[in-house]
Scaffold this motif. Structure first.
Motif, PDB file in Angstrom:
ATOM      1  N   GLN A  61       0.834  -1.204   0.000  1.00  0.00           N
ATOM      2  CA  GLN A  61       0.000   0.000   0.000  1.00  0.00           C
ATOM      3  C   GLN A  61       0.870   1.257   0.000  1.00  0.00           C
ATOM      4  OE1 GLN A  61      -3.065   0.353  -0.849  1.00  0.00           O
ATOM      5  NE2 GLN A  61      -2.869  -1.838  -1.098  1.00  0.00           N
ATOM      6  N   MET A  64       2.235   1.769  -3.504  1.00  0.00           N
ATOM      7  CA  MET A  64       1.200   2.237  -4.442  1.00  0.00           C
ATOM      8  C   MET A  64       0.920   3.724  -4.208  1.00  0.00           C
ATOM      9  SD  MET A  64       0.667  -0.415  -6.253  1.00  0.00           S
ATOM     10  CE  MET A  64      -0.734  -0.073  -7.278  1.00  0.00           C
ATOM     11  N   LEU A  67       3.741   5.808  -5.572  1.00  0.00           N
ATOM     12  CA  LEU A  67       3.729   5.850  -7.039  1.00  0.00           C
ATOM     13  C   LEU A  67       2.716   6.853  -7.553  1.00  0.00           C
ATOM     14  CD1 LEU A  67       3.952   2.070  -8.029  1.00  0.00           C
ATOM     15  CD2 LEU A  67       5.640   3.840  -8.508  1.00  0.00           C
ATOM     16  N   VAL A  68       1.524   6.764  -7.000  1.00  0.00           N
ATOM     17  CA  VAL A  68       0.437   7.585  -7.523  1.00  0.00           C
ATOM     18  C   VAL A  68       0.565   9.045  -7.061  1.00  0.00           C
ATOM     19  CG1 VAL A  68      -2.063   7.872  -7.509  1.00  0.00           C
ATOM     20  CG2 VAL A  68      -1.087   5.594  -7.744  1.00  0.00           C
ATOM     21  N   GLN A  69       0.961   9.228  -5.804  1.00  0.00           N
ATOM     22  CA  GLN A  69       1.000  10.604  -5.291  1.00  0.00           C
ATOM     23  C   GLN A  69       2.270  11.354  -5.650  1.00  0.00           C
ATOM     24  OE1 GLN A  69       0.152  10.450  -1.099  1.00  0.00           O
ATOM     25  NE2 GLN A  69      -2.017   9.990  -1.423  1.00  0.00           N
ATOM     26  N   GLN A  71       4.498  10.409  -8.175  1.00  0.00           N
ATOM     27  CA  GLN A  71       4.889  10.237  -9.580  1.00  0.00           C
ATOM     28  C   GLN A  71       6.405  10.252  -9.780  1.00  0.00           C
ATOM     29  OE1 GLN A  71       1.988  13.511 -10.693  1.00  0.00           O
ATOM     30  NE2 GLN A  71       1.611  12.027 -12.321  1.00  0.00           N
ATOM     31  N   PRO A  72       7.076   9.314  -9.105  1.00  0.00           N
ATOM     32  CA  PRO A  72       8.544   9.293  -9.194  1.00  0.00           C
ATOM     33  C   PRO A  72       9.024   8.956 -10.603  1.00  0.00           C
ATOM     34  CG  PRO A  72       7.748   7.290  -8.174  1.00  0.00           C
ATOM     35  CD  PRO A  72       6.562   8.176  -8.337  1.00  0.00           C
ATOM     36  N   LEU A  77      11.685   5.736  -9.296  1.00  0.00           N
ATOM     37  CA  LEU A  77      10.624   4.843  -9.796  1.00  0.00           C
ATOM     38  C   LEU A  77      11.083   3.391  -9.710  1.00  0.00           C
ATOM     39  CD1 LEU A  77       7.875   4.454 -11.223  1.00  0.00           C
ATOM     40  CD2 LEU A  77       9.034   4.789 -13.403  1.00  0.00           C
ATOM     41  N   GLU A  81       9.480   0.243  -7.707  1.00  0.00           N
ATOM     42  CA  GLU A  81       9.125  -0.936  -8.512  1.00  0.00           C
ATOM     43  C   GLU A  81       9.800  -2.175  -7.921  1.00  0.00           C
ATOM     44  OE1 GLU A  81      10.048  -0.271 -12.618  1.00  0.00           O
ATOM     45  OE2 GLU A  81       9.450  -2.297 -13.234  1.00  0.00           O
ATOM     46  N   LEU A  84       8.225  -3.194  -4.614  1.00  0.00           N
ATOM     47  CA  LEU A  84       6.912  -3.804  -4.862  1.00  0.00           C
ATOM     48  C   LEU A  84       7.041  -5.259  -5.275  1.00  0.00           C
ATOM     49  CD1 LEU A  84       4.099  -2.603  -4.760  1.00  0.00           C
ATOM     50  CD2 LEU A  84       4.359  -1.852  -7.115  1.00  0.00           C
TER      51      LEU A  84
ATOM     52  N   GLU B  60       4.934  -5.141 -16.962  1.00  0.00           N
ATOM     53  CA  GLU B  60       5.321  -4.394 -15.770  1.00  0.00           C
ATOM     54  C   GLU B  60       5.553  -2.913 -16.101  1.00  0.00           C
ATOM     55  OE1 GLU B  60       7.823  -6.645 -13.108  1.00  0.00           O
ATOM     56  OE2 GLU B  60       9.093  -4.877 -13.145  1.00  0.00           O
ATOM     57  N   MET B  64       3.512   0.305 -14.641  1.00  0.00           N
ATOM     58  CA  MET B  64       4.184   1.413 -13.948  1.00  0.00           C
ATOM     59  C   MET B  64       3.841   2.748 -14.623  1.00  0.00           C
ATOM     60  SD  MET B  64       5.659  -0.105 -11.474  1.00  0.00           S
ATOM     61  CE  MET B  64       6.723   1.072 -10.696  1.00  0.00           C
ATOM     62  N   LEU B  67       0.344   3.754 -13.746  1.00  0.00           N
ATOM     63  CA  LEU B  67       0.231   4.227 -12.353  1.00  0.00           C
ATOM     64  C   LEU B  67       0.704   5.673 -12.224  1.00  0.00           C
ATOM     65  CD1 LEU B  67       1.532   1.184 -10.287  1.00  0.00           C
ATOM     66  CD2 LEU B  67      -0.773   2.122 -10.250  1.00  0.00           C
ATOM     67  N   VAL B  68       1.861   5.925 -12.795  1.00  0.00           N
ATOM     68  CA  VAL B  68       2.481   7.232 -12.608  1.00  0.00           C
ATOM     69  C   VAL B  68       1.788   8.302 -13.464  1.00  0.00           C
ATOM     70  CG1 VAL B  68       4.636   8.515 -12.873  1.00  0.00           C
ATOM     71  CG2 VAL B  68       4.676   6.212 -11.915  1.00  0.00           C
ATOM     72  N   GLN B  71      -2.439   8.177 -12.566  1.00  0.00           N
ATOM     73  CA  GLN B  71      -2.808   8.267 -11.139  1.00  0.00           C
ATOM     74  C   GLN B  71      -4.197   7.699 -10.848  1.00  0.00           C
ATOM     75  OE1 GLN B  71      -1.639  12.616 -11.193  1.00  0.00           O
ATOM     76  NE2 GLN B  71      -0.760  11.965  -9.261  1.00  0.00           N
ATOM     77  N   PRO B  72      -4.386   6.439 -11.187  1.00  0.00           N
ATOM     78  CA  PRO B  72      -5.713   5.833 -10.999  1.00  0.00           C
ATOM     79  C   PRO B  72      -6.114   5.751  -9.526  1.00  0.00           C
ATOM     80  CG  PRO B  72      -4.084   4.137 -11.444  1.00  0.00           C
ATOM     81  CD  PRO B  72      -3.389   5.445 -11.626  1.00  0.00           C
ATOM     82  N   LEU B  77      -7.075   1.496  -9.666  1.00  0.00           N
ATOM     83  CA  LEU B  77      -5.783   1.312  -9.000  1.00  0.00           C
ATOM     84  C   LEU B  77      -5.598  -0.159  -8.623  1.00  0.00           C
ATOM     85  CD1 LEU B  77      -3.223   2.529  -7.696  1.00  0.00           C
ATOM     86  CD2 LEU B  77      -4.567   2.981  -5.646  1.00  0.00           C
ATOM     87  N   GLU B  81      -2.693  -2.779  -9.723  1.00  0.00           N
ATOM     88  CA  GLU B  81      -1.942  -3.415  -8.636  1.00  0.00           C
ATOM     89  C   GLU B  81      -1.997  -4.944  -8.794  1.00  0.00           C
ATOM     90  OE1 GLU B  81      -3.309  -2.053  -4.845  1.00  0.00           O
ATOM     91  OE2 GLU B  81      -1.979  -3.370  -3.709  1.00  0.00           O
ATOM     92  N   LYS B  85       1.077  -7.706  -9.709  1.00  0.00           N
ATOM     93  CA  LYS B  85       1.464  -8.803  -8.848  1.00  0.00           C
ATOM     94  C   LYS B  85       1.245 -10.153  -9.532  1.00  0.00           C
ATOM     95  CE  LYS B  85       2.498  -8.081  -4.890  1.00  0.00           C
ATOM     96  NZ  LYS B  85       3.736  -7.685  -4.178  1.00  0.00           N
TER      97      LYS B  85
END
Lengths: 222, 222
Positions: A61, A64, A67-69, A71-72, A77, A81, A84, B60, B64, B67-68, B71-72, B77, B81, B85
């Motif tokens: 979590q 995730m 990543l989303v907040q 945006q590396p 990144l 990755e 994860l 993958e 990525m 995600l970036v 920003q789902p 999201l 995810e 996995k």
């Protein structure tokens, strides 16, 4: 912004270190449970496995959200990755420790067909691999990660030693067959823990260099 | 924006379907290689495994980027995810097919100690599980995913059957020991493929419901 992100990455490191300690303890406890045929330790392994599962979810979590907040990009990144993905291997190591504990439970207090020598050696070698792979992630140490990949050969060779030894025990007395096969399964789980540690180390190499490395054939002693 | 994202998700579905086809073919080919002791098929499994590895990396990267860049949130999201996995489990299935092919290569054209009956059954059961787990992801079908989790018992029971059968073969003739153990390893790889299919199905359930479900004990026949 960057400072906050760095703080988050530091937190992530701490979480992975904590999960690393849990899985190391799980492996150590599973081999102690086996050697001493100690059912209390079997239950501790079960409890650790559940804690490891929870830890995986927490870290996932966290990744995730980062990543989303945040945006590396680039190495940031890759780092997330890698985290994860490697926590999946860490979680599977917890499963393997539990698999070993399950067979130990099945053995109960039956006398072993032989003194367990190579299996504790496998445990020791894999614990060392796991510890170093986690340290390699935390310190971003590519060389240490590579070393872990090389060391998987030690575990693979120990597995072959156990296998040949058990085949000999079966030859000596067919009644050894069933227990030999269960001990072989345990050796197989340790071999798998070695593979997972190698996977973790490969993710570290990816995080540091951006290269997906298949280290299966490095330093292979045929 | 949403339309573009939906298109991306559709693409992701297509990629996972394609990877699903590759792993199904890898398992099918590995069991054919074993039964027919066909070294050409062994090499095909090796080639498939490499293609599966590449496919994992492609998916993958796609996840990525999604995600970036997008920003789902919420179910979108979770979907990505889950994809991120479950491709690990898919890739490991490719590894297991290759492990089976490796032992087949080692057998060469030695005569089998018994007609292989249960191992092909394990292959059939796991192929069906893998196919359905991938379909469950593509169609977001929770019920189908649950069914896959239930079916892991079939594979686990077949493993126990193989194990007991091989112990009997060793009892009959200790010279069967070595091959029996190698066949048992193959059965273990199929059991593991079943576990991976179950993991994929559990990720589907997470994508659909948001719940991490541990389905290990559902429908367990002790």
């Amino acid at each position: 912004m960057r400072m906050r992100f760095d703080k988050e990455l530091e937190m992530l490191n701490g979480e992975i270190e904590k999960m690393g300690n849990l899985i190391t303890t799980a492996i150590e406890t599973s081999v102690k449970a086996l050697v001493n045929q100690d059912m209390t330790l079997v239950r501790i392994v079960n409890a650790l496995e559940m804690e490891i599962d929870e830890m995986e979810k927490t870290i996932e979590q966290h990744c995730m959200t980062l990543l989303v907040q945040q945006q590396p990009v680039a190495s940031d990144l890759r780092l997330i990755e890698a985290a994860l993905k490697l926590i999946t291997d860490m979680e599977r190591i917890g499963d393997n420790a539990e698999d070993i504990a399950e067979i130990t439970k099945f053995f109960g207090n039956k006398t072993f067909i032989n003194k367990l020598v190579h299996i504790p050696q496998m445990a020791e070698a894999t614990i060392s691999m796991v510890k170093r792979s986690v340290t390699a992630f935390v310190t971003k140490d590519k060389e240490l990660a590579l070393q872990v990949c090389y060391d998987d050969d030690i575990v693979d060779n120990l597995f072959l030693t156990v296998k040949n030894y058990l085949i000999d025990l079966i030859r000596q007395d067919v009644n050894n067959g069933e227990q030999a096969i269960d001990l072989l399964m345990i050796a197989k789980y340790f071999e798998r823990i070695g593979d997972h540690a190698q996977n973790i180390a490969e993710w570290v190499i990816f995080a540091v260099t951006g290269e997906h490395m298949n280290t299966d054939n490095i330093g292979k002693t045929k």
